[in-house]
Design a protein around this motif. Structure first.
Motif, PDB file in Angstrom:
ATOM      1  N   GLY A 218       1.585  -1.370   0.136  1.00 42.29           N
ATOM      2  CA  GLY A 218       0.307  -0.058  -0.161  1.00 42.29           C
ATOM      3  C   GLY A 218       0.673   1.413   0.440  1.00 42.29           C
ATOM      4  N   ALA A 221       2.746   1.524  -3.682  1.00 36.21           N
ATOM      5  CA  ALA A 221       1.364   2.271  -4.513  1.00 36.21           C
ATOM      6  C   ALA A 221       1.307   4.052  -4.147  1.00 36.21           C
ATOM      7  CB  ALA A 221       0.055   1.464  -4.371  1.00 36.21           C
ATOM      8  N   ALA A 222       1.214   4.154  -3.068  1.00 36.45           N
ATOM      9  CA  ALA A 222       0.809   5.525  -2.333  1.00 36.45           C
ATOM     10  C   ALA A 222       1.644   6.620  -2.956  1.00 36.45           C
ATOM     11  CB  ALA A 222       1.303   5.799  -0.659  1.00 36.45           C
ATOM     12  N   ARG A 225       2.112   6.349  -7.361  1.00 36.96           N
ATOM     13  CA  ARG A 225       1.092   6.775  -8.334  1.00 36.96           C
ATOM     14  C   ARG A 225       1.073   7.749  -9.865  1.00 36.96           C
ATOM     15  NH1 ARG A 225      -2.082   4.092  -6.539  1.00 36.96           N
ATOM     16  NH2 ARG A 225      -3.037   4.884  -4.480  1.00 36.96           N
ATOM     17  N   GLU A 251      -0.988  -6.372  -7.668  1.00 34.82           N
ATOM     18  CA  GLU A 251      -1.021  -6.229  -6.220  1.00 34.82           C
ATOM     19  C   GLU A 251      -1.067  -4.520  -6.117  1.00 34.82           C
ATOM     20  OE1 GLU A 251      -2.651  -6.732  -3.175  1.00 34.82           O
ATOM     21  OE2 GLU A 251      -2.492  -9.079  -3.827  1.00 34.82           O
ATOM     22  N   LEU A 252      -0.171  -4.083  -6.993  1.00 31.43           N
ATOM     23  CA  LEU A 252       0.669  -2.763  -8.113  1.00 31.43           C
ATOM     24  C   LEU A 252      -1.045  -2.335  -8.552  1.00 31.43           C
ATOM     25  CD1 LEU A 252       3.805  -2.438  -7.089  1.00 31.43           C
ATOM     26  CD2 LEU A 252       2.065  -1.402  -5.524  1.00 31.43           C
ATOM     27  N   SER A 254      -3.946  -2.944  -9.262  1.00 34.67           N
ATOM     28  CA  SER A 254      -5.215  -2.955  -8.977  1.00 34.67           C
ATOM     29  C   SER A 254      -5.182  -1.941  -8.190  1.00 34.67           C
ATOM     30  CB  SER A 254      -5.573  -4.610  -7.404  1.00 34.67           C
ATOM     31  OG  SER A 254      -4.461  -4.436  -6.446  1.00 34.67           O
ATOM     32  N   ARG A 255      -4.343  -1.491  -7.301  1.00 35.36           N
ATOM     33  CA  ARG A 255      -4.485  -0.127  -6.592  1.00 35.36           C
ATOM     34  C   ARG A 255      -3.668   1.031  -7.221  1.00 35.36           C
ATOM     35  NH1 ARG A 255      -2.809  -4.443  -3.019  1.00 35.36           N
ATOM     36  NH2 ARG A 255      -3.085  -3.829  -0.622  1.00 35.36           N
TER      37      ARG A 255
END
Length: 295
Positions: A218, A221-222, A225, A251-252, A254-255
Motif C-alpha cells: 500500500g 502504491a501511494a 501514483r 497487487e500494485l 489493483s491499487r
C-alpha cells in the motif's frame, strides 16, 4: 498450495532452473559474462568511479556517461545488483551501462555491504543512503527523472525504495523517481527463512515479513501514483520467482499504479539481466523507451 520446507531450497535456487546448462555452470558463466562486460564498460564510457556515499567498505557507486555526453537534464538510471544480498558486487554490475548511456542516460551502479558482515536492515539502510545521494545528484543536474533497476535481490531492494519518502527536506524530492525496472525479483522474504539463503542473513520470520515489499504494498502504491513500474521475469525463472513477480505486479496494478509485466522468452534468471548489455535486447529497448530516450 504451500511448498514443503524441505523443497524450498530447490524452488529458491535460480541456477537449478536454467535451460541452458547445469547449476554450477550457469553461475560460473554468469560471473564470467558480467565481469568481462563490466570491464569493457569502463573502457567504452566515462566513469566517475568508487564514489563513497557512506562509511561502509562497499558503500560506493560508479557513475557512467557516454563520452562527450550531456549530463544536465538527462534521466539517471540506477542499478542495484543481486546475489541474494551476499554475493556479486559493484565491479561486476556495470555490464548494462553502455547501451543505456549511449541512448542518453547517466547510469549509476550501486554497491553495498554484504551479509554476513551486515544485516538485511543495514543493507536496506545503505541503499536508502545511496538513493539519497542520487537524488541530490539529480537535483544538481536538473535530471528529467531517476529510474531504479534491480535484479533478483536487487529488485527486492529497489522495490523497498519505492515505499520511501525522501522529500523530508529541501534537498530531496521523491517525485523525481519516475519509474522502476524490477527484474526477476523476490518480494516476500518469508519462504527464504527456511532455506540456506538465510544462513548469512539470519532473518527471523518477523524480520523477513517486515522487510518484504508485499507487507507494505500500500505504501509503495501511494508513493508510485505517477511512476511507471515494469516487472520482468525469465521464461526459465523458477516458478516461485515468476509467481512472486506476477503477484506483486497485480497487487500494485489493483491499487492504480501503472505497471507492466514482461515474460522474456528463452531466458533464465541469469541471462535475462546479462542481455541488457545488448542494444537490441527487448528489455534494453523498453527501458530506453520508458526513460523517454527512444528516437
Amino acid at each position: 498450495m504451500a511448498i514443503p520446507p524441505k523443497e524450498l531450497d530447490y524452488h529458491y535456487s535460480p541456477s537449478r532452473w536454467s535451460h541452458r546448462m547445469g547449476s554450477d555452470e550457469v553461475i560460473e558463466a554468469h560471473i564470467n559474462t558480467v565481469t568481462q562486460a563490466s570491464r569493457e564498460a569502463t573502457w567504452l564510457l566515462n566513469c566517475d568511479g568508487e564514489i563513497s556515499y557512506g562509511s561502509g567498505p562497499l558503500q560506493k557507486l560508479d557513475i557512467f556517461t557516454a563520452k562527450n555526453a550531456q549530463i544536465k537534464g538527462v534521466p539517471i538510471f540506477v542499478f542495484i545488483h543481486g546475489g541474494y544480498w551476499h554475493m556479486m558486487g559493484r565491479a561486476k554490475s556495470s555490464f548494462l551501462a553502455p547501451p543505456l548511456a549511449k541512448a542518453g542516460s547517466t547510469v549509476v551502479i550501486v554497491g553495498y555491504d554484504l551479509a554476513p558482515a551486515v544485516t538485511m536492515d543495514k543493507i536496506v539502510s545503505e541503499i536508502k543512503q545511496a538513493i539519497r545521494f542520487v537524488l541530490k545528484l539529480a537535483k544538481e543536474r536538473q535530471s528529467s527523472g531517476v529510474y531504479l533497476c534491480g535484479h533478483s535481490a536487487g529488485a527486492h531492494l529497489a522495490a523497498v525504495m519505492l515505499a520511501c519518502e525522501f522529500s523530508d527536506d529541501d534537498a530531496f524530492d521523491s517525485e523525481i523517481i519516475k519509474g522502476a525496472f524490477l527484474v526477476s525479483g523476490v518480494y516476500d522474504l518469508r519462504p527464504l527463512v527456511q532455506t540456506t539463503v538465510n544462513e548469512p542473513l539470519k532473518m527471523t520470520e518477523n524480520d523477513a515479513w517486515r522487510l518484504s515489499p508485499f507487507s507494505f504494498v500500500g505504501e509503495i502504491a501511494a508513493q508510485s501514483r505517477q511512476r511507471d513500474i515494469l516487472f520482468a521475469v525469465a521464461e526459465y525463472d523458477s516458478p516461485e520467482f515468476r509467481r512472486q513477480s506476477a503477484e506483486m505486479e497485480k497487487e500494485l496494478r489493483s491499487r492504480g499504479v501503472k505497471t507492466r509485466f514482461i515474460d522474456v522468452p528463452d531466458t533464465d534468471h541469469f541471462d535475462v539481466i546479462e542481455k541488457l548489455k545488448k542494444e537490441d535486447y527487448s528489455l534494453t529497448k523498453e527501458m530506453i523507451r520508458l526513460m523517454h530516450l527512444s528516437k
